[in-house]
Design an enzyme around this catalytic site. Structure first.
Site, short mmCIF file in Angstrom:
data_model
loop_
_atom_site.label_atom_id
_atom_site.label_comp_id
_atom_site.label_asym_id
_atom_site.label_seq_id
_atom_site.Cartn_x
_atom_site.Cartn_y
_atom_site.Cartn_z
N CYS A 25 -19.14 9.10 20.08
CA CYS A 25 -19.63 9.90 18.97
C CYS A 25 -20.10 8.98 17.86
CB CYS A 25 -18.53 10.81 18.46
SG CYS A 25 -17.72 11.80 19.74
N ARG A 49 -26.84 6.63 20.21
CA ARG A 49 -25.56 6.50 20.89
C ARG A 49 -25.31 7.64 21.87
NH1 ARG A 49 -21.84 3.19 17.95
NH2 ARG A 49 -20.11 4.47 18.64
N GLY A 103 -13.47 9.05 19.52
CA GLY A 103 -12.41 8.59 20.40
C GLY A 103 -11.77 9.74 21.14
N HIS A 122 -24.97 -2.51 58.44
CA HIS A 122 -23.66 -1.87 58.49
C HIS A 122 -23.69 -0.49 57.83
CE1 HIS A 122 -22.02 -5.63 60.01
NE2 HIS A 122 -22.67 -6.25 59.04
#
Length: 692
Positions: A2, A33, A134, A586
């Site tokens: 945030c 952000r 947070g 593989h």
């Protein structure tokens, strides 16, 4: 993840419109952000009489105003001015002192909605308001307790427990004072916040606002970034010179304070900042900043807080760095800035003197190089792009140091509690220096006694402060969510670390000299490869309708394959997978047909002959190939001209990943634009992952 922003003007008259625009602009600087909703809080018009709430609680002034909206910041701006007009809110109202808070939210607990947006409130009257970055891991336990005391919850967020807990603490402390004969409403704001912090578990950065403490803010943090910017109003020098008393009360001298989770939101106002450290409580009141550091005893009882004296530092960035300039997007700008960012990363660190004396000077590591050389092993620890950067440079570190090198994804290391010893050197790579998983891994490595080295792009970040030594990559501000220039600068720094570690070996001197020569020329080589921009746009147009992309690499360029796939998937939202070419038989070979696009990185190095074999096997199965090769090798790599070729300049093999990733970054960028997605704000992603 945030974004937090706050603005406090003390003894500096500002109109409400100005205050609101400062808050909105602060949020705009944090848009990159990643977020899905936003909100602000500011003061209502003051009145002479106190205000009584329906609960009987008496407020000293009208409740603060809160505006929250889902979606982009401009949705919030539109909502605010509409609601202000409906409510006849006076935007010309002047405030000599005022404290406002703002927030961009990335949904973790609860879907994006106005009620889940921040600021979160204690309830009627907005007695306590909080913006939070947070995660609160014990919020359910706290919520159950608060429900028993009659609190009602409106949101689904973990944050809402914080202002309600602040209200509970405030009432409890005042009741205790009253019972002891004290006056009501004399509990210090910091005491309320510290008691709240004592009961919170998790990682967070918080800013508190309350009508009980007008024109005051309290900020605190534990594990999430937070900075305080200070500006003395009317002094044009306040952005550039060191003033020792900017944090002290100074006889009513006008000041402005800015609190943000990112320096981008502060730099246009002031360069004088304080990086708030974990478990610090910063109280802005009456033109002064009071800083307290506190700890808990074994029973988690709050010890008497100690007052801390801190000095301001100067931001080493310019406003121009947070603007797009002539580019359409930040990611595009940052890809094209890589010649300059690499130059800055290497400036003052490469030595090429007389008599063919060549070397590397890493000031932050010079006192620890002997310890690293004697290590039992070197462990690179990171996440995402930073992990890939370390992986790209791992072979040269092993070659020049002679020390075994292992790789760890930070979250996996923590999950399994992998063994780390005192004889180990743990190197933590992070663009932001605040990556939560990497920080946890740092604390784990320190607790096991390892030498901890930080490689970050952010001075003063948690990793930069928490490691024993380190290197600032100096790539400049990076705003695009998809890291580009930080990636190439991280590789360059780790290669310089390898050169420094091998500096005591005569047997590798010729090899080291050749690498240093190519490092000097590297920015020009990157400029050359940027000329492929048009070709990459044409290739993107051919791939834009595809659903999947495979990228094969090996040796130094296995990391290039991983990083290309990561960039394509995170911004263009196309499925992409980076594959170690040696593992092709593989399993991955089963996916190959004439429709699936495949990029094979086959530039000239020790693995190029093996990559030629891979190309032939893929062609035999009618693979739709895009081959990246060294200039002049097109004929040998694809003699029948059935492949689309990307030709790049040749450098030393350990530097080739820096060259090779640039056209692939451009490919990811153009794919995203052509597919109609927001390249700077990818879906579901954010710039700094500071929560688990």
């Amino acid at each position: 993840m945030c974004g937090i922003f706050a603005y406090l003007n003390y003894n500096a008259t500002r109109e409400r419109r100005h205050i609101v625009e400062v808050l909105f602009n602060g949020l705009r600087r944090l848009e990159y952000r990643g977020y899905d909703s936003a909100g602000i809080s500011l003061d209502a018009d003051p009145c002479e009489a106190s205000v009584t709430l329906s609960s009987g609680t008496v407020l000293p002034s009208p409740p603060p105003l809160v505006f929250r909206q889902e979606g982009k910041i401009e949705n919030l701006v539109t909502t605010f001015y509409h609601d202000a007009d409906v409510a006849d809110l006076d935007l010309q109202k002047s405030f000599t002192s005022h404290a406002g808070i703002a927030h961009t939210r990335w949904a973790t607990h609860g879907q994006p909605s106005p009620v889940n947006s921040h600021p979160q409130t204690s309830g009627e009257g907005n007695e306590f308001l909080v913006v939070h970055n947070g995660i609160i891991t014990n919020h359910m336990v706290l919520k159950e307790t608060l429900l028993k005391y009659g609190f009602h919850f409106e949101s689904e967020t973990d944050t809402e427990v914080i202002p309600k807990l602040a209200k509970f603490v405030y009432d409890s402390l005042n009741e205790e004072l009253a019972n002891n004969g004290g006056d009501k409403q004399v509990v210090p704001f910091t005491q309320v916040v510290m008691e709240v912090m004592r009961q919170l578990e998790g990682a967070y950065a918080l800013i508190f606002k309350s009508p009980y403490y007008p024109n005051e803010l309290v900020a605190c943090k534990r594990g999430s970034p937070l900075l305080l910017g200070v500006k003395e109003v009317g002094d044009k020098r306040s952005d550039t010179y060191v003033e020792s008393d900017l944090l002290a009360k100074d006889h009513g001298k006008p000041k402005e304070y800015y609190v943000a989770s990112d320096a981008n939101a502060i730099v246009e106002h002031t360069k004088r900042v304080l990086v708030i450290e974990d478990n610090e409580v910063v109280h802005m009141k009456d033109g002064a900043v009071y800083i307290f550091k506190f700890e808990f005893d074994k029973s988690r009882q709050l010890l008497r807080p100690a007052s801390v004296q801190r000095a301001l530092s100067t931001l080493e960035m310019e406003v121009e760095q947070i603007k797009k300039g002539n580019f359409e997007h930040f990611m595009q700008k940052e890809i094209h800035e890589q010649p300059d960012s690499l130059t800055m990363t290497m400036r003052g660190r490469l030595i090429r003197g007389e008599q063919k004396i060549k070397g590397v000077l890493l000031g932050g590591l010079k006192d620890h190089l002997k310890t690293i050389r004697r290590s039992r092993r070197i462990i690179f620890i990171g996440c995402g792009t930073s992990y890939n950067a370390a992986l790209a440079a791992r072979p040269i570190v092993e070659e020049l140091s002679g020390v075994p090198v292992t790789m760890e994804i930070a979250s996996d290391l923590i999950d399994r509690q992998g063994p780390i010893y005192r004889e180990d050197t743990a190197i933590f790579v992070s663009q932001s220096g605040e990556t939560a998983d990497t920080l946890q891994a740092l604390e784990y490595a320190k607790s096991n006694g390892a030498l901890c080295v930080g490689i970050t792009n952010t001075v003063g970040s948690a990793i930069a402060r928490g490691t024993h030594c380190g290197v600032h990559i100096n790539a400049g501000c990076e705003i695009g969510v998809a890291s580009t220039k930080a990636y190439t600068s991280q590789i360059a720094v780790i290669i310089m670390l390898a050169l420094a570690l091998g500096d005591d070996s005569l047997s590798t001197q010729q090899r080291r000299n050749a690498i240093i020569d190519d490092l000097y020329n590297l920015p020009n080589k990157v400029r050359d490869v940027l000329k492929l921009d048009k070709d990459m746009k044409e290739l993107a147009a051919l791939l834009m309708e595809e659903q999947s992309l495979l990228v094969f690499g090996r040796g130094y360029n296995y990391a290039t394959a991983l990083e290309c796939a990561l960039k394509v998937k995170e911004v263009s939202l196309m499925h992409s997978e980076g594959i170690l070419a040696g593992e092709m038989k593989h399993g991955p070979l089963a996916l190959v047909d004439e429709t699936l696009p495949i990029i094979v990185i086959a530039t000239r190095d020790a693995s190029s002959s093996k990559q030629q074999s891979v190309i032939q096997q893929l062609k035999a199965r009618k693979g739709r190939l895009i081959v990246m090769c060294t200039e002049g090798d097109a004929e040998s790599m694809c003699p029948d001209r059935t492949c689309r070729l990307i030709e790049v300049p040749q450098v030393q093999d350990c530097l080739q990943p820096i060259i090779n990733i640039v056209p692939l970054q451009l490919l990811a960028y153009h794919l995203t634009v052509l597919r109609g997605f927001n390249v700077d704000q990818p879906r579901n992603l954010a710039k700094s992952v500071t929560t688990q």
